[in-house]
Design an enzyme around this catalytic site. Structure first.
Site, mmCIF file in Angstrom:
data_model
loop_
_atom_site.group_PDB
_atom_site.id
_atom_site.type_symbol
_atom_site.label_atom_id
_atom_site.label_comp_id
_atom_site.label_asym_id
_atom_site.label_seq_id
_atom_site.Cartn_x
_atom_site.Cartn_y
_atom_site.Cartn_z
ATOM 1 N N SER A 1 0.801 -1.221 0.000
ATOM 2 C CA SER A 1 0.000 0.000 0.000
ATOM 3 C C SER A 1 0.831 1.266 0.000
ATOM 4 O O SER A 1 0.278 2.344 -0.102
ATOM 5 C CB SER A 1 -0.935 0.007 1.208
ATOM 6 O OG SER A 1 -0.186 -0.124 2.390
ATOM 7 N N HIS B 1 1.448 3.973 7.199
ATOM 8 C CA HIS B 1 0.881 4.843 6.177
ATOM 9 C C HIS B 1 1.249 6.284 6.456
ATOM 10 O O HIS B 1 1.814 6.616 7.497
ATOM 11 C CB HIS B 1 -0.648 4.694 6.119
ATOM 12 C CG HIS B 1 -1.090 3.459 5.408
ATOM 13 N ND1 HIS B 1 -2.394 3.012 5.430
ATOM 14 C CD2 HIS B 1 -0.425 2.568 4.637
ATOM 15 C CE1 HIS B 1 -2.489 1.914 4.711
ATOM 16 N NE2 HIS B 1 -1.303 1.623 4.234
ATOM 17 N N ASP C 1 -7.725 5.819 5.104
ATOM 18 C CA ASP C 1 -7.704 4.614 5.923
ATOM 19 C C ASP C 1 -8.932 4.424 6.777
ATOM 20 O O ASP C 1 -8.941 3.529 7.625
ATOM 21 C CB ASP C 1 -6.477 4.658 6.842
ATOM 22 C CG ASP C 1 -5.210 4.360 6.076
ATOM 23 O OD1 ASP C 1 -4.133 4.578 6.646
ATOM 24 O OD2 ASP C 1 -5.304 3.908 4.923
#
Lengths: 167, 180
Positions: free
Chosen positions: B57, B96, B123
């Site tokens: 990701s 992230h 998210d």
């Protein structure tokens, strides 16, 4: 003392140590780069500016973002992640940072760019404070190396203001 | 066949003192590895100073199998930082980037929204049910540096545990049968 096992072990340890040392030196060489990036952003249009049913203000903008980030690239750079954030203060929040647009620059050739776009991520406030609000548009970049330490910095552009009334 | 006979002979010929010495050396190696790990935890201020990237990701920046060095300081969380966080109820930490920050005037507490560079949406789908923001206590560290490919060893050992057992068995056999 001279069996295959010992020799293989010594060789492997030495190889890993040299590799780690090279990675550290590559990362260290990034410190000698003194970048001088530049950028400018124009808000071309306020597309709409509404209060959502849950009470939060939301605005949609069309922006022209142009930047020259070529000086950030070194031989140890894998990519530069760049994003534009709207930053402002409200009575409840001392700082709000909302990312409006981001992009990935994979090579030095693509680092001098301009883009004409509406905001990629929704500009939503926590509350209803945006009318007539003065805000900064800050271009942040994150230099991601092939190996080692990452560098991040930003360029603050101030003087933008949202309209006084919803539209 | 001769090798197995040799191994059996060397095991039979061990004396108690030698066995104890080797057990202590093994214990010392394990303990010093633990000391280094705990020291890293103290220096970086983070519960897990090194993490392996498990998903795609954050590509093309971080690929599966890279390892990230984390650091946690009292500095406020700002947009653009790559953070590692745990969602309540999920055991695997997620790495992230922070895209939205709202910091309170009075308490300094912060609401944070994250997104993977390679993901289309933010998210919120990954957060707990009804959770819209992350708070500081969810965040375990900031990524400050990285090494490519090194994490594949961990991924292989986690996904094919048989390799882990083979490695530990071979190491154990090596320790027992070596003369020093």
């Amino acid at each position: 003392m001279h069996s295959f096992g010992y020799r293989a072990n010594a060789l492997l340890t030495f190889a890993v140590t040299i590799l780690a040392l090279m990675c550290a030196m590559a990362s260290f060489s990034d410190n000698f780069n003194h970048p001088s990036p530049s950028s400018s952003v124009q808000v071309l249009n306020v597309n709409w500016f509404q209060k959502q049913p849950n009470g939060n203000d939301e605005v949609s903008l069309t922006l022209n973002i142009s930047a020259d980030l070529q000086s950030l690239f070194t031989w140890n750079t894998k990519q530069v992640f760049v994003f534009l954030a709207a930053e402002y203060e409200t009575p409840k929040n001392s700082l709000n940072q909302i990312s409006l647009w981001d992009g990935i620059i994979a090579s030095k050739e693509h680092a001098k760019f301009w883009t004409h776009t509406s905001n990629k991520y929704r500009f939503i406030d926590q509350g209803s404070n945006l009318r007539g609000k003065e805000f900064n548009l800050t271009l942040h970049w994150h230099v991601m190396p092939k190996t080692g330490k990452m560098f991040a910095d930003k360029l603050v552009m101030s003087g933008y203001r949202l309209p006084k009334e919803y539209r | 066949m001769g090798w197995i006979g040799e191994t059996m002979d060397s095991i039979k010929s061990l004396q108690i003192r030698q066995v104890l010495t080797q057990a202590i050396s093994l214990g010392m190696i394990v303990t010093s590895a633990l000391i280094i790990w705990k020291a890293l935890m103290c220096i970086t201020g983070s519960e897990s100073p090194v993490v392996v990237v498990l998903s795609g990701s954050m590509e093309p920046g971080f690929k599966r199998g890279d390892i990230l060095f984390l650091h946690m300081s009292k500095d406020p969380i700002r947009a653009g930082e790559i953070v590692v966080f745990n969602v309540d109820g999920r055991e695997i930490p997620i790495v992230h980037r922070v895209i939205k920050v709202h910091e309170r005037q009075d308490t300094g507490e912060v609401d944070v929204l994250t997104k993977g560079d390679n993901n289309y949406g933010d998210d919120r789908l990954l957060y707990a049910h009804g959770q819209l923001w992350l708070q500081r206590h969810h965040i375990m560290g900031r990524a400050v540096g990285f090494l490519p490919y090194v994490g594949w060893v961990t991924i292989i050992m986690t996904e094919k545990p048989i390799i882990k057992y083979i490695l530990i068995g071979a190491l154990g056999l090596l320790v027992i049968t070596s003369k020093d």
